[in-house]
Design an enzyme around this catalytic site. Sequence first.
Site, mmCIF file in Angstrom:
data_model
loop_
_atom_site.group_PDB
_atom_site.id
_atom_site.type_symbol
_atom_site.label_atom_id
_atom_site.label_comp_id
_atom_site.label_asym_id
_atom_site.label_seq_id
_atom_site.Cartn_x
_atom_site.Cartn_y
_atom_site.Cartn_z
ATOM 1 N N ASP A 3 -8.360 8.372 -10.987
ATOM 2 C CA ASP A 3 -8.288 7.355 -9.955
ATOM 3 C C ASP A 3 -9.179 6.167 -10.326
ATOM 4 O O ASP A 3 -10.386 6.292 -10.425
ATOM 5 C CB ASP A 3 -8.740 8.027 -8.648
ATOM 6 C CG ASP A 3 -9.116 7.048 -7.567
ATOM 7 O OD1 ASP A 3 -8.635 5.904 -7.615
ATOM 8 O OD2 ASP A 3 -9.885 7.440 -6.673
ATOM 9 N N HIS A 41 -9.385 3.168 -8.731
ATOM 10 C CA HIS A 41 -9.708 2.232 -7.638
ATOM 11 C C HIS A 41 -11.207 2.256 -7.402
ATOM 12 O O HIS A 41 -11.714 3.141 -6.724
ATOM 13 C CB HIS A 41 -8.962 2.621 -6.371
ATOM 14 C CG HIS A 41 -7.477 2.504 -6.491
ATOM 15 N ND1 HIS A 41 -6.688 3.513 -6.962
ATOM 16 C CD2 HIS A 41 -6.635 1.473 -6.213
ATOM 17 C CE1 HIS A 41 -5.421 3.121 -6.966
ATOM 18 N NE2 HIS A 41 -5.363 1.887 -6.525
ATOM 19 N N LYS A 63 -16.820 8.343 -10.046
ATOM 20 C CA LYS A 63 -15.366 8.273 -9.851
ATOM 21 C C LYS A 63 -14.774 9.407 -10.682
ATOM 22 O O LYS A 63 -14.807 9.356 -11.900
ATOM 23 C CB LYS A 63 -14.797 6.958 -10.391
ATOM 24 C CG LYS A 63 -15.144 5.700 -9.670
ATOM 25 C CD LYS A 63 -14.423 5.484 -8.365
ATOM 26 C CE LYS A 63 -12.956 5.843 -8.373
ATOM 27 N NZ LYS A 63 -12.389 5.819 -7.023
ATOM 28 N N TYR A 117 7.591 1.911 -0.916
ATOM 29 C CA TYR A 117 6.953 2.526 -2.084
ATOM 30 C C TYR A 117 6.636 3.984 -1.770
ATOM 31 O O TYR A 117 5.965 4.242 -0.778
ATOM 32 C CB TYR A 117 5.671 1.745 -2.351
ATOM 33 C CG TYR A 117 4.792 2.172 -3.492
ATOM 34 C CD1 TYR A 117 5.309 2.350 -4.768
ATOM 35 C CD2 TYR A 117 3.415 2.319 -3.309
ATOM 36 C CE1 TYR A 117 4.468 2.691 -5.822
ATOM 37 C CE2 TYR A 117 2.574 2.652 -4.363
ATOM 38 C CZ TYR A 117 3.109 2.836 -5.608
ATOM 39 O OH TYR A 117 2.276 3.162 -6.650
ATOM 40 N N TYR A 174 -1.267 -8.233 -5.457
ATOM 41 C CA TYR A 174 -1.522 -7.263 -4.376
ATOM 42 C C TYR A 174 -2.861 -6.559 -4.535
ATOM 43 O O TYR A 174 -3.688 -6.540 -3.641
ATOM 44 C CB TYR A 174 -0.394 -6.215 -4.332
ATOM 45 C CG TYR A 174 -0.558 -5.254 -3.177
ATOM 46 C CD1 TYR A 174 -0.112 -5.597 -1.906
ATOM 47 C CD2 TYR A 174 -1.208 -4.027 -3.337
ATOM 48 C CE1 TYR A 174 -0.286 -4.732 -0.832
ATOM 49 C CE2 TYR A 174 -1.390 -3.169 -2.264
ATOM 50 C CZ TYR A 174 -0.926 -3.517 -1.021
ATOM 51 O OH TYR A 174 -1.116 -2.671 0.042
ATOM 52 N N HIS A 175 -3.063 -5.999 -5.735
ATOM 53 C CA HIS A 175 -4.253 -5.166 -5.931
ATOM 54 C C HIS A 175 -5.523 -5.989 -5.941
ATOM 55 O O HIS A 175 -6.592 -5.476 -5.684
ATOM 56 C CB HIS A 175 -4.099 -4.366 -7.227
ATOM 57 C CG HIS A 175 -2.717 -3.796 -7.371
ATOM 58 N ND1 HIS A 175 -1.677 -4.534 -7.888
ATOM 59 C CD2 HIS A 175 -2.209 -2.620 -6.986
ATOM 60 C CE1 HIS A 175 -0.580 -3.808 -7.844
ATOM 61 N NE2 HIS A 175 -0.867 -2.648 -7.303
#
Lengths: 717, 330
Positions: free
Chosen positions: A597, A599, A593, A84, A238-239
């Site tokens: 982004d 996350h 934040k 990736y 995954y996340h």
Amino acid sequence: MSNSYRTGSKDLSSWENLARKDLGAVPIDKLTRSTPEGLPIKALYTAADLEHIESLDSLPGLPPYTRGPRATMYTVKPWTIRQYAGFSTAEESNRFYRQNLAAGQMGLSIAFDLATHRGYDSDHPRVTGDVGKAGVAIDSVEDMKILFDQIPLEKMSVSMTMNGAVIPILAAFIVAGEEQGVKPELLSGTIQNDVLKEYMVRNTYIYPPEPSMRIVGDIIEYTAHHMPRFNSISISGYHMQEAGANSAIELAFTLGDGIEYVRAALAKGLKVDEFAPRLSFFFAIGMNFYMEIAKLRAARTLWYKLMKPFEPKDARSSMLRTHCQTSGYSLTEQDPYNNIIRTTIEAMAGVFGGTQSLHTNSFDEAVSLPSNFSARLARNTQLIIQEETDICHVVDPFGGSYFMEKLTDQLMNEAERILQEVEAAGGMVKAIQQGLPKLKIEEAAARKQARVDSGQDVIVGVNKFRTQEESHFEVRDVDNTLVREQQIARLNDIRQKRDKAQLQQSLEALEAGARSNGNLLSLAVDCMRARATVGEVSDALRRVFGEHRAPIQSVSAVYASEYKLKTDFDDAKQAVAAYALEEGRQPRILIAKLGQDGHDRGAKVIATGFADLGFDVDIGPLFQTPEEAVKQAIENDVHAIGVSSQAAGHKTLVPRLIELLKLEGASDVAVVVGGIIPQQDYEFLFHSGAAAVFGPGTPVPKAAVETLEAIKRKRKG
Amino acid sequence: MTIDIKALESSLLAGKRRGLAKALTLVESRRPEHRALAIRLLTSLYPKSGQSHRIGITGSPGVGKSTFIEAFGKFFLEQGHRLAVLAIDPSSPKSHGSILGDKTRMDELAVHPHCFIRPSPSGLSLGGVARRTRECILLCEAAGYDKILIETVGVGQSETLVSDMVDEFMFLQLPNAGDQLQGIKKGILELADMVVVTKADGVFEQAARQAVVDHELALHFMQDDEDRLPVRVMMCSALEKKGLLEIYDLLQSKLMELTQSGRLEKRRSQQREQWFVSELNDQMMDLLLQDRSLKKNVEKLTTQVIQGTLSPTEAAQQVIASLGWNAGKE
């Protein structure tokens, strides 16, 4: 007799007697450990553990596919090495891809920047700090064509991690292929297109859940009819793991999402065998070696069971194929070369589990984008497993292991139990709307952080066997301002040259299609041909669908309950209490934040941890601009702003924040920064006025105490 | 921290966001010397207060208060008003810390230049909340905010406290809560000036209609209060943007009628009286407890009361007796 050493393992007493001698005073049940999933792991497994396991002794390539989706697995063709990558401009990324392909990589996997993910053009005021940072900036089909320059799309399988702006991006890919002379039916690869998990963990959504599900359905429909070699979706756990989920939660929610997509496609009028063979999956592989192998085996078995009620005729419809990536969360900033070893172990677990393709992380990814050097090491990790060892010579080598078969079965049962909870809540979409999965994952994350901070979970070089030696290596740095200028220049050029009438017409048709039930991907292909930008297509859909606003929920008291190293925790708590007494109120911090982004795991863990230590914590909304954060900080009269940055926006956004505070006469607000920040940026941030910087792996109590110190310094100065 | 009260006051009066924010911090402070300064500031600003409409909004967690306020607040802003939202979030009794996430649900209000949002931790005593919230309203008014929304989580007694300091008290209710009207909800209904059934959308719309009828029925059995206007039950859907404008219009006309009929002034004068009584209590207690030996004595008696070795009444009499005053005697 050939089996004269068989002692009859169903009777364990003779072994237990020997084990007791080894254990001394320790009771024998201490040998049974509990995993984060709550499963008991014994020290010894025997034939007795294999009783009542349904999927035992099956064959690879045959239902229920526990042992692998293909009969021969890696013995004929190994997994695809798919790294990736993406950063800066399309030109830069293209150069990087071509180097990697020449050096043995087999497929491409595109990382887009956050502005693109969220459907903004590079000149949008909200994305100043994000352009070109955590991925490549793509504004139009012109950028897409440069990205694949000299890469023949009829031969190259291309994976694209895109969920929010999935319509304009996939459309741009189709048009880029078309203008290379490649018809859609020849394009191969995968688009992530898994929006449900975005509401749970990654937050790069644009529209509310319902129209987003329609978009997923439209893409499945379009690809089913026009792109038979293309995977319409990569259903991703995954996340979730990266955000803190354990393997059972990851498995359950991912397959639960998968079932929702199947239902959405069926609702479009498609037949199950028209699309189900093109559904693919994506899992994380972390440091729990056995558990990760079991997870992939359990995932295939469970998917087969879950698909059965839809009565597929094509065997491939219930055959789970997956991509895997080693865990980014397991990487550390401290003693970073250890990450190479971690990634190797994780890669092996993915391979033993039977993945179809794999990304191995670069050792420097805890702090930045991979450099050419670290990317080569990461790729070679897989090449060495494939070329130098005998690992590929046997299909499902763990098959038949007493332990592995039992673990696979237990994990599958636990995931099924969680899935039943989800079904009881009305399916994943309903559960997500209620916020349940997100809270469950965040709770697991806070627990994990507390176990690491208090040393119950060991991380070498972080909370045990620390080294003073510094590691110097070159880090890739993207000049965000320069990339943005280049993107803006190209945008202006496109806007000038294109046929305005054709553009207008295609965008209006798209908007009208969104209001009725036109296929949005098909309509967007016309827009991209007419040189519409990613932002313009996204805006047309925004006008119809609106934007999703996430309610911010948070867990509390979880961190404190799991934190076992009481002295640090209590010391920090006392320091907070002493400050509160002196100040007349609790110390107050805004956790912000900034930029695109999404996350927010780090921000959430810090918020709940700080509140448990006695801070009043304001949680800022996602995607805040520095201006908005400063307004909130001032109204709430906070002592400090904690900026959580996981996607490299800090070099642009933090100085801006500090400058704005100064303009408002609020320089006494301490700014601390935490997240993925390379060592060489620390000086820059301090120079810009940041009071403290916390790298990955900073224990929460330590961060809290240092934040208090920073506040005190500010108040004095 | 040294505080220049004059500078703070002029900054607040000049409409500086930071001035108001710092003044709110001052009245919320637990330090005795801050209290003294706060009283000075409040005294000086008192004549400049009272010019706003004060609206209390409460409801259980999950009823959609923030979403409602976001949608509702925008109407005020569109009409050119300056809006302050004071939200009270619970503090943890264990850590004394809190998570103040409300602003995250009011994205559009939060960025509006004429809107000021301040979530405050409840701290640990319920009485403390009321005292500070009254003072915070006053500061916002002096700073030029003419619509003030006070949001509380509908647990415990906070509704009673808030209803004692606002002109109009709105109680938000979920559609499916209709059949539980009998018990505790009735107490709240007696305080409410308006009941709003939220989330009246999609499959819940029918349930919401039913809830409206149920509430109207329950209200029907309550005694009329000539100082108050009839309680109205409304429904809305923030999701489908339905019913909100009607609620806003109703609120505006109720406020106008309250003002014209003199009921508003009457209500406020009663509230001022209550405020005085509770201030007197609080300040007397603060003053008395500055005496260290008395404070020690109170702490000792508290322990005995907790242990059950002394009755609360007897303990109170002992404290008063120690002051040399007679209690409970002719």
